[in-house]
Design a protein around this motif. Sequence first.
Motif, PDB file in Angstrom:
ATOM      1  N   LEU A 147      -6.119  61.423  25.800  1.00  9.84           N
ATOM      2  CA  LEU A 147      -5.950  60.365  24.793  1.00  9.84           C
ATOM      3  C   LEU A 147      -6.269  58.977  25.350  1.00  9.84           C
ATOM      4  O   LEU A 147      -6.194  57.984  24.638  1.00  9.84           O
ATOM      5  N   GLY A 148      -6.608  58.939  26.639  1.00 12.07           N
ATOM      6  CA  GLY A 148      -6.977  57.657  27.251  1.00 12.07           C
ATOM      7  C   GLY A 148      -5.782  56.772  27.552  1.00 12.07           C
ATOM      8  O   GLY A 148      -5.915  55.546  27.605  1.00 12.07           O
ATOM      9  N   LEU A 149      -4.614  57.397  27.733  1.00  7.83           N
ATOM     10  CA  LEU A 149      -3.412  56.584  27.973  1.00  7.83           C
ATOM     11  C   LEU A 149      -3.257  56.251  29.448  1.00  7.83           C
ATOM     12  O   LEU A 149      -3.647  57.019  30.322  1.00  7.83           O
ATOM     13  N   GLY A 150      -2.667  55.124  29.694  1.00  8.08           N
ATOM     14  CA  GLY A 150      -2.458  54.671  31.069  1.00  8.08           C
ATOM     15  C   GLY A 150      -0.992  54.737  31.443  1.00  8.08           C
ATOM     16  O   GLY A 150      -0.132  55.171  30.668  1.00  8.08           O
ATOM     17  N   LYS A 151      -0.731  54.256  32.652  1.00  3.63           N
ATOM     18  CA  LYS A 151       0.602  54.300  33.245  1.00  3.63           C
ATOM     19  C   LYS A 151       1.671  53.604  32.379  1.00  3.63           C
ATOM     20  O   LYS A 151       2.827  53.987  32.375  1.00  3.63           O
ATOM     21  N   TYR A 152       1.281  52.592  31.675  1.00  2.00           N
ATOM     22  CA  TYR A 152       2.264  51.803  30.917  1.00  2.00           C
ATOM     23  C   TYR A 152       2.325  52.190  29.436  1.00  2.00           C
ATOM     24  O   TYR A 152       2.893  51.469  28.627  1.00  2.00           O
ATOM     25  N   ASP A 153       1.700  53.317  29.102  1.00  2.00           N
ATOM     26  CA  ASP A 153       1.730  53.782  27.710  1.00  2.00           C
ATOM     27  C   ASP A 153       2.769  54.891  27.563  1.00  2.00           C
ATOM     28  O   ASP A 153       2.744  55.866  28.324  1.00  2.00           O
ATOM     29  N   VAL A 154       3.622  54.742  26.563  1.00  2.00           N
ATOM     30  CA  VAL A 154       4.661  55.750  26.304  1.00  2.00           C
ATOM     31  C   VAL A 154       4.383  56.384  24.941  1.00  2.00           C
ATOM     32  O   VAL A 154       4.302  55.672  23.931  1.00  2.00           O
ATOM     33  N   ILE A 155       4.222  57.703  24.934  1.00  2.00           N
ATOM     34  CA  ILE A 155       4.078  58.372  23.625  1.00  2.00           C
ATOM     35  C   ILE A 155       5.466  58.397  22.987  1.00  2.00           C
ATOM     36  O   ILE A 155       6.393  59.022  23.487  1.00  2.00           O
ATOM     37  N   THR A 156       5.599  57.679  21.902  1.00  2.00           N
ATOM     38  CA  THR A 156       6.890  57.509  21.246  1.00  2.00           C
ATOM     39  C   THR A 156       7.087  58.530  20.136  1.00  2.00           C
ATOM     40  O   THR A 156       8.210  58.889  19.788  1.00  2.00           O
ATOM     41  N   ALA A 157       6.001  58.993  19.565  1.00  2.00           N
ATOM     42  CA  ALA A 157       6.106  60.012  18.510  1.00  2.00           C
ATOM     43  C   ALA A 157       4.787  60.742  18.324  1.00  2.00           C
ATOM     44  O   ALA A 157       3.717  60.163  18.540  1.00  2.00           O
ATOM     45  N   PHE A 158       4.906  61.995  17.935  1.00  2.00           N
ATOM     46  CA  PHE A 158       3.819  62.697  17.261  1.00  2.00           C
ATOM     47  C   PHE A 158       4.308  62.799  15.819  1.00  2.00           C
ATOM     48  O   PHE A 158       5.261  63.530  15.537  1.00  2.00           O
ATOM     49  N   LEU A 159       3.718  62.026  14.940  1.00  2.00           N
ATOM     50  CA  LEU A 159       4.149  62.033  13.541  1.00  2.00           C
ATOM     51  C   LEU A 159       3.229  62.965  12.757  1.00  2.00           C
ATOM     52  O   LEU A 159       2.029  62.704  12.622  1.00  2.00           O
ATOM     53  N   TYR A 160       3.798  64.054  12.277  1.00  2.00           N
ATOM     54  CA  TYR A 160       3.041  65.037  11.498  1.00  2.00           C
ATOM     55  C   TYR A 160       3.110  64.629  10.024  1.00  2.00           C
ATOM     56  O   TYR A 160       4.207  64.417   9.497  1.00  2.00           O
TER      57      TYR A 160
END
Length: 188
Positions: A147-160
Motif C-alpha cells: 500500500l506504499g505505507l511508511g514507518k509513520y503510517d498507522v492503518i486505523t481501519a479497514f472499512l468494508y
Amino acid sequence: MDAIEALTERVSIAQLTGPDITASQKEILFKAALRAPDHAFMRPSRYITLEGDARARLSEIFYSQQAGREVLSPEKAKKVKTMLLRAPLVVVAVTHLEEHPKVPRDEQILSTGAGVQNMLNAAFAMGLGAIWRTGAMVDCHAVRKALGLGKYDVITAFLYVGHPNKSPKPLPDMPLSDYVTEWTGETS
Ligand SMILES: Cc1cc2nc3c(=O)[nH]c(=O)nc-3n(C[C@H](O)[C@H](O)[C@H](O)COP(=O)(O)O)c2cc1C
C-alpha cells in the motif's frame, strides 16, 4: 434518512454485497470523512480504496505472508484469501503521524477514527452497509509495503462498504443512565 435517525440508529453490517459503490456515493463518504475534527489542522488522515481485483490481490499478499509464518488449514487459507472480498469497497483509513508540540499521537489517530465514523454514518444514511475492521492485516509488513505505507503510517481501519445482504440487526439495549452521569461540582 434524517441525520439524527442515522446517528442514533446506525448499526454495523457485516453481510455485504454488490453492486459496486457508485462514484457519487464514494464522494459523499469521503466528504463526510474529511469533516472529522482535526486538532491544529494537521490533516493526518489518508483513505485508500480497494475495489475489484485489487481486493483479491491484497488478500493474496496477506495470505503469502501468513502462510510463510504458520501452516494454515484449508479453511483458514480460504478465509484469508477471500478476506477483502466481503464487500465491493474496502477503504483503508491511514493516519500519517507527525511530531507536534500540542497534538499527541493518539489525537491524530482519533481524528482518523472520527473520519471513519463519519463514513459509517454516511453509509448508513445512504442505505448502504458498512463495518470497521482491523485485525492482523493492519500490521502485516507485506500489506503495508504494497500500500506504499511508511514507518509513520498507522492503518486505523479497514472499512468494508457495500449493500446490506441481510436486514440490520436490532439496536442493542443500552440505557443512557449506565453510561451518562452528571458531575454536580461536589468533590469526594
Ligand atoms: C477500532 C475498531 C476495530 C474493530 N475491528 C473489528 C474487527 O477486526 N472485526 C470485527 O468483526 N469487528 C471489529 N470492530 C467492531 C465492529 O466494527 C462493530 O463496531 C461491532 O461489530 C459492533 O457493531 P455496531 O457498530 O453495530 O454496534 C472494530 C471496531 C473498532 C472501533
